[in-house]
Scaffold this motif. Structure first.
Motif, mmCIF file in Angstrom:
data_model
loop_
_atom_site.group_PDB
_atom_site.id
_atom_site.type_symbol
_atom_site.label_atom_id
_atom_site.label_comp_id
_atom_site.label_asym_id
_atom_site.label_seq_id
_atom_site.Cartn_x
_atom_site.Cartn_y
_atom_site.Cartn_z
ATOM 1 N N CYS A 150 -65.580 51.202 30.196
ATOM 2 C CA CYS A 150 -66.822 50.800 30.857
ATOM 3 C C CYS A 150 -68.065 51.261 30.121
ATOM 4 O O CYS A 150 -69.134 50.661 30.249
ATOM 5 C CB CYS A 150 -66.831 51.314 32.295
ATOM 6 S SG CYS A 150 -65.646 50.451 33.360
ATOM 7 N N ARG A 151 -67.946 52.318 29.325
ATOM 8 C CA ARG A 151 -69.096 52.792 28.566
ATOM 9 C C ARG A 151 -69.568 51.764 27.543
ATOM 10 O O ARG A 151 -70.711 51.804 27.092
ATOM 11 C CB ARG A 151 -68.754 54.104 27.858
ATOM 12 C CG ARG A 151 -68.374 55.209 28.837
ATOM 13 C CD ARG A 151 -67.996 56.498 28.141
ATOM 14 N NE ARG A 151 -69.164 57.161 27.575
ATOM 15 C CZ ARG A 151 -69.561 57.067 26.326
ATOM 16 N NH1 ARG A 151 -68.862 56.334 25.475
ATOM 17 N NH2 ARG A 151 -70.628 57.694 25.905
ATOM 18 N N PHE A 152 -68.676 50.829 27.164
ATOM 19 C CA PHE A 152 -69.046 49.794 26.206
ATOM 20 C C PHE A 152 -69.526 48.507 26.877
ATOM 21 O O PHE A 152 -69.926 47.571 26.185
ATOM 22 C CB PHE A 152 -67.859 49.482 25.286
ATOM 23 C CG PHE A 152 -67.566 50.564 24.292
ATOM 24 C CD1 PHE A 152 -68.366 50.750 23.175
ATOM 25 C CD2 PHE A 152 -66.491 51.421 24.482
ATOM 26 C CE1 PHE A 152 -68.100 51.759 22.258
ATOM 27 C CE2 PHE A 152 -66.214 52.436 23.566
ATOM 28 C CZ PHE A 152 -67.024 52.599 22.457
ATOM 29 N N ALA A 160 -78.549 51.639 24.922
ATOM 30 C CA ALA A 160 -77.610 50.737 24.261
ATOM 31 C C ALA A 160 -76.951 51.398 23.065
ATOM 32 O O ALA A 160 -75.884 50.979 22.618
ATOM 33 C CB ALA A 160 -78.328 49.459 23.817
ATOM 34 N N GLU A 161 -77.581 52.456 22.527
ATOM 35 C CA GLU A 161 -77.037 53.120 21.357
ATOM 36 C C GLU A 161 -76.052 54.224 21.707
ATOM 37 O O GLU A 161 -75.327 54.706 20.849
ATOM 38 C CB GLU A 161 -78.188 53.722 20.528
ATOM 39 C CG GLU A 161 -79.174 52.691 20.008
ATOM 40 C CD GLU A 161 -80.316 53.352 19.258
ATOM 41 O OE1 GLU A 161 -80.381 54.599 19.289
ATOM 42 O OE2 GLU A 161 -81.112 52.640 18.663
ATOM 43 N N SER A 162 -76.017 54.661 22.960
ATOM 44 C CA SER A 162 -75.252 55.846 23.329
ATOM 45 C C SER A 162 -73.781 55.747 22.957
ATOM 46 O O SER A 162 -73.203 56.663 22.386
ATOM 47 C CB SER A 162 -75.390 56.103 24.832
ATOM 48 O OG SER A 162 -76.717 56.447 25.151
ATOM 49 N N ALA A 163 -73.140 54.647 23.296
ATOM 50 C CA ALA A 163 -71.702 54.521 23.063
ATOM 51 C C ALA A 163 -71.361 54.424 21.592
ATOM 52 O O ALA A 163 -70.236 54.702 21.190
ATOM 53 C CB ALA A 163 -71.161 53.301 23.808
ATOM 54 N N GLU A 164 -72.344 54.005 20.766
ATOM 55 C CA GLU A 164 -72.081 53.842 19.345
ATOM 56 C C GLU A 164 -72.543 55.042 18.532
ATOM 57 O O GLU A 164 -72.473 55.037 17.319
ATOM 58 C CB GLU A 164 -72.788 52.575 18.834
ATOM 59 C CG GLU A 164 -72.327 51.293 19.501
ATOM 60 C CD GLU A 164 -70.863 50.974 19.217
ATOM 61 O OE1 GLU A 164 -70.298 51.551 18.266
ATOM 62 O OE2 GLU A 164 -70.282 50.154 19.943
#
Length: 229
Positions: A150-152, A160-164
């Motif tokens: 779900c984080r993606f 929007a950058e957090s998961a990457e």
């Protein structure tokens, strides 16, 4: 995204799904998670879902009938990626979580006891493991899988950058993070993070991520080419 969870202990998911980011994601309509009790589909009067294994051996095995009937009732004529949480499955990675986050619907089957009747694999698309160890059931692994997927999903995280921008997203462990105060009990935040030079900060973070990876998980560096190191 819709996620259905098939379990004999669906109540275990209540606190996880009603807290923090997953709760907010559901209230915002970004994800929808429903749990289903496999016991409700057992054809015997005692709602039994397990039995002794043919050929002998320790423990009990989940019977196919309740699982098949539960899966068929939940899906109907719809399609979904059907996943069994199992110690023998493919180890969960960031790439797997990212790939599954693009699916419109998932069904997660939580194994229990000594596992499930092998005939259940006829209605399973993937087996996923969260590590090389055995738990009492697939409920905790299912929670981990749901959270990682779900984080993606776009909009679930605040940035929007957090998961990457975290451990494993780039093949490296995450760089050290600091927040206020800049000086805490004589321990100071690295000066580079305070000077506002973003190119210097990015270079420092990359170097620190490499050092952290080399120290904690050196095997990860073997899969990267020389320039990435």
């Amino acid at each position: 995204m819709k996620i259905d969870v098939l379990s004999i202990f669906p109540e275990m998911f209540d606190s996880v799904l009603s807290s923090s980011i997953l709760a907010r994601a559901q209230s915002n309509g970004l994800i929808r998670v429903e749990t289903h009790n496999i016991r409700d589909y057992a054809s015997n009067k005692h709602r039994k879902t397990d039995d002794y294994p043919f050929g002998g051996g320790a423990g009990m095995v989940m019977m196919p009938q309740p699982i098949f009937d539960c899966m068929e009732s939940v899906l109907g004529e719809d399609s979904a990626v059907r996943i069994l949480l199992s110690p023998r499955g493919t180890p969960l990675t960031t790439d797997i979580a990212r790939r599954l986050s693009k699916e419109s619907r998932l069904v997660l089957l939580c194994g229990h006891y000594e596992g499930v009747d092998e005939r259940v694999m006829e209605i399973i698309d993937e087996e996923i493991s969260i590590g090389d160890y055995v738990l009492t059931g697939g409920e905790l692994p299912a929670m981990v899988l749901i959270d990682s997927i779900c984080r993606f999903v776009p909009g679930v995280l605040g940035s929007a950058e957090s998961a990457e921008d975290e451990s494993f997203a780039t093949g490296l462990l995450e760089y050290p993070q600091y927040t206020r105060p800049a000086n805490f009990r004589g321990m100071e935040v690295p000066e580079v993070l305070l000077n506002g030079n973003h190119s210097h900060i990015e270079r420092w973070r990359r170097e620190q991520a490499q050092k952290k990876t080399q120290k904690m998980r050196p095997e990860l560096l073997k899969n990267m080419d020389f320039e990435e190191k």
